[in-house]
Enzyme design. Structure first.
Site, short mmCIF file in Angstrom:
data_model
loop_
_atom_site.label_atom_id
_atom_site.label_comp_id
_atom_site.label_asym_id
_atom_site.label_seq_id
_atom_site.Cartn_x
_atom_site.Cartn_y
_atom_site.Cartn_z
N HIS A 1 -3.24 -5.48 2.72
CA HIS A 1 -2.97 -5.60 4.24
C HIS A 1 -3.56 -6.88 4.88
O HIS A 1 -4.03 -7.65 4.16
CB HIS A 1 -3.52 -4.50 4.99
N ARG B 1 -12.83 6.40 -0.54
CA ARG B 1 -11.50 5.50 -0.11
C ARG B 1 -12.07 4.04 -0.61
O ARG B 1 -13.35 3.79 -0.76
CB ARG B 1 -11.32 5.17 1.33
N CYS C 1 0.73 -1.28 0.04
CA CYS C 1 0.25 0.12 -0.08
C CYS C 1 0.85 1.30 -0.01
O CYS C 1 1.19 1.59 -1.03
CB CYS C 1 -0.91 -0.12 1.20
#
Ligand code: GLN
Length: 247
Positions: free
Chosen positions: A193, A129, A95
């Site tokens: 993640h 997002r 990320c």
């Protein structure tokens, strides 16, 4: 005796959603194979010599704030990091760490967070997002074909490199082209993640095997298989729960 140094870059800043679990997974899987390993945390102001000895390099995720702080520190290690990447050292960049390898991240309010420019791509902040479970089909030809993780990013990445995989569930690089992550030599950039490696033992082993092959010339036949029953149970459970659209 084989020895592998896992180098965790700036873990005090690059460690969102437990990304340090990736270092622990690699360490464990090496020790289960009776291979000596250390996890070296490379902190701000550390001597560059430490980096030169890395056999596997990890860059975790970070918010925009940390990315801005880190850039000037990363510049000091750019050339050696680039040399190591070109030399085939396996790298896992997550990320924010992935974004920092590119030319720049242009945030939604128009600020430019400069990247290292080791790889030629840009990331743009756009409205909303990209958050949730992320499942892809990997482009490395590894079994299982799926990779599972969790994403939470505002930046959208666009590039022409090979991708880590094709999105099954979730958004990936930009939520538009079904592309997730990036592959360059033995470097994997990804938005996953979780941390990614405990539930994806095939990806952990891809990094470990690449490191052992580069350093000791070991072959596929010499690479010991581990019992991944528990890891794969977790993996397939996630695919079953969230990957339904595809199957
Ligand atoms: N700052 C980046 C973004 O929001 C990366 C966030 C992350 O590492 N999860 O796009």
């Amino acid at each position: 005796m084989m020895f592998i140094q896992i180098l965790n870059l700036f873990p005090e800043l690059l460690n969102l959603y437990g990304d340090k679990g990736n270092a622990i997974t690699l360490f464990k899987r090496l020790s289960w194979r009776n291979i000596n390993a250390t996890i070296t945390n490379f902190h701000l102001g550390e001597k560059i010599e430490v980096l030169k000895k890395a056999d596997i390099i990890l860059l975790g995720g970070a918010s925009d704030f940390e990315e801005k702080i880190l850039f000037k520190h990363l510049l000091g290690i750019k050339s050696i990091l680039q040399e190591l990447i070109e030399d085939g050292v396996p790298v896992l960049a997550i990320c924010g760490g992935y974004q920092l390898l590119g030319n720049a991240y242009i945030t939604i309010d128009g600020q430019e967070v400069k990247g290292l420019g080791i790889l030629d791509f840009y990331t743009f902040g756009e409205k909303g997002r990209l958050i949730g479970n992320l499942i892809i089909k990997n482009n490395l030809g590894l079994e299982p074909k799926t990779v599972v993780g969790f994403e939470n990013h505002g930046g959208r990445t666009y590039h022409n490199y090979n991708t880590f995989g094709t999105v099954i569930t979730g958004f990936g690089n930009n939520g538009k082209d079904k592309k997730e992550g990036l592959i360059y030599k033995n470097l994997i950039g990804t938005y996953m993640h979780g941390p990614i490696l405990p539930k994806n033992p095939h990806i952990a082993d891809y990094l470990i095997f690449s490191a052992l092959k580069r350093k000791f010339g070991i072959t596929k036949e010499e690479f010991k298989k581990l019992d991944d029953t528990i890891e794969l149970r977790a993996h397939h459970k996630i695919v079953a729960l969230y990957g339904r659209k595809f199957f």
